[in-house]
Write a protein that holds these residues in place. Structure first.
Motif, PDB file in Angstrom:
ATOM      1  N   ASP A  11       0.855  -1.184   0.000  1.00 18.31           N
ATOM      2  CA  ASP A  11       0.000   0.000   0.000  1.00 18.31           C
ATOM      3  C   ASP A  11       0.887   1.229   0.000  1.00 18.31           C
ATOM      4  O   ASP A  11       1.952   1.234   0.631  1.00 18.31           O
ATOM      5  N   ARG A  13       1.726  -5.106   2.759  1.00 18.27           N
ATOM      6  CA  ARG A  13       0.397  -5.357   3.317  1.00 18.27           C
ATOM      7  C   ARG A  13       0.134  -6.847   3.459  1.00 18.27           C
ATOM      8  O   ARG A  13      -0.342  -7.315   4.473  1.00 18.27           O
ATOM      9  N   HIS A  14       0.426  -7.589   2.400  1.00 15.04           N
ATOM     10  CA  HIS A  14       0.180  -9.033   2.384  1.00 15.04           C
ATOM     11  C   HIS A  14       1.255  -9.703   1.543  1.00 15.04           C
ATOM     12  O   HIS A  14       1.829  -9.101   0.645  1.00 15.04           O
ATOM     13  N   ARG A  22      -7.166  -9.506  -2.884  1.00 12.08           N
ATOM     14  CA  ARG A  22      -6.695  -8.546  -1.886  1.00 12.08           C
ATOM     15  C   ARG A  22      -7.788  -8.252  -0.859  1.00 12.08           C
ATOM     16  O   ARG A  22      -7.549  -8.260   0.352  1.00 12.08           O
ATOM     17  N   ILE A  23      -8.999  -7.985  -1.323  1.00 11.36           N
ATOM     18  CA  ILE A  23     -10.109  -7.680  -0.413  1.00 11.36           C
ATOM     19  C   ILE A  23     -10.403  -8.886   0.469  1.00 11.36           C
ATOM     20  O   ILE A  23     -10.617  -8.752   1.681  1.00 11.36           O
ATOM     21  N   ASP A  25      -7.888  -8.961   3.214  1.00  9.90           N
ATOM     22  CA  ASP A  25      -8.183  -7.940   4.226  1.00  9.90           C
ATOM     23  C   ASP A  25      -9.288  -8.405   5.163  1.00  9.90           C
ATOM     24  O   ASP A  25      -9.187  -8.287   6.382  1.00  9.90           O
ATOM     25  N   HIS A  77      -9.164  -9.267   9.185  1.00 10.36           N
ATOM     26  CA  HIS A  77     -10.059  -8.546  10.102  1.00 10.36           C
ATOM     27  C   HIS A  77     -10.901  -9.521  10.919  1.00 10.36           C
ATOM     28  O   HIS A  77     -10.989  -9.411  12.148  1.00 10.36           O
ATOM     29  N   ARG A 130      -8.920  -1.824  12.292  1.00  8.40           N
ATOM     30  CA  ARG A 130      -8.381  -1.540  10.969  1.00  8.40           C
ATOM     31  C   ARG A 130      -8.971  -0.270  10.379  1.00  8.40           C
ATOM     32  O   ARG A 130      -8.295   0.447   9.664  1.00  8.40           O
ATOM     33  N   GLU A 158      -6.284   0.927   7.032  1.00  4.44           N
ATOM     34  CA  GLU A 158      -5.527  -0.066   6.286  1.00  4.44           C
ATOM     35  C   GLU A 158      -6.351  -0.793   5.241  1.00  4.44           C
ATOM     36  O   GLU A 158      -5.826  -1.609   4.515  1.00  4.44           O
ATOM     37  N   TRP A 159      -7.629  -0.533   5.171  1.00  2.80           N
ATOM     38  CA  TRP A 159      -8.465  -1.167   4.163  1.00  2.80           C
ATOM     39  C   TRP A 159      -8.184  -0.536   2.805  1.00  2.80           C
ATOM     40  O   TRP A 159      -7.961   0.668   2.716  1.00  2.80           O
ATOM     41  N   LEU A 160      -8.250  -1.328   1.751  1.00  4.16           N
ATOM     42  CA  LEU A 160      -8.200  -0.757   0.406  1.00  4.16           C
ATOM     43  C   LEU A 160      -9.457   0.066   0.188  1.00  4.16           C
ATOM     44  O   LEU A 160      -9.413   1.199  -0.272  1.00  4.16           O
ATOM     45  N   SER A 167     -16.916 -10.383   2.330  1.00  5.91           N
ATOM     46  CA  SER A 167     -16.045  -9.740   1.342  1.00  5.91           C
ATOM     47  C   SER A 167     -16.779  -9.275   0.089  1.00  5.91           C
ATOM     48  O   SER A 167     -16.360  -8.298  -0.552  1.00  5.91           O
TER      49      SER A 167
END
Length: 152
Positions: free
Chosen positions: A9, A20-21, A39-40, A43, A47, A66, A71-73, A101
């Motif tokens: 990010d 991030r991941h 990606r989502i 996340d 969470h 979060r 930090e969320w997209l 999601s």
């Protein structure tokens, strides 16, 4: 063969990237749309795991919210947070349901389409959700979210 992709990010061009991941992907080729979805989903999985650990007492109730750390997209909306994402402790308080999601994926795809964030894959900006990306051993993707200027 699974591929591993580093996901970063960045808040503005030239700012420090934050890892991030490290996503393990089941395929080496995927569309930009599928990458955003992965990606989502990552996340949301993180969470939900943190929320479960808080409720189980596995980790202390510290500032791991979060939404607060941005930090969320794409951040869960107010209704989603109210019904699922905010923790409330105490007797008689019903634990939150895991965040799903699918609604966030839809929001993220819409945000990408209207330039709410940019995706840089292996040093190249991706502009088409249907573009096929080939994940190599040293591949990385950066999600660049522009922060609005204060007062402007």
């Amino acid at each position: 063969m699974n591929a591993v992709l580093d996901i970063y990010d960045e808040q503005r061009p030239g700012a420090e990237r934050q890892l991030r991941h490290r996503l393990e992907l089941p395929v080496e080729r995927m569309t930009a749309r599928d990458l955003i979805q992965s990606r989502i989903e990552a996340d949301v999985a993180i969470h939900n795991a943190v929320e479960r650990a808080h409720l189980d007492g596995t980790i202390a109730a510290q500032d791991t919210n979060r939404e607060m750390r941005n930090e969320w997209l794409v951040a869960p909306g107010r209704v989603e947070r109210a019904s699922n994402g905010l923790r409330a402790d105490g007797p008689g308080v019903e634990p939150p349901h895991p965040i799903k999601s699918e609604p966030l994926v839809a929001v993220a795809l819409e945000a990408f389409a209207r330039n709410g964030f940019f995706m840089i894959f292996d040093g190249r900006q991706i502009v088409d959700l249907d573009e096929v990306l080939t994940v190599k051993e040293d591949s990385a993707v950066t999600f660049l979210r522009l922060v609005p200027l204060v007062g402007g």
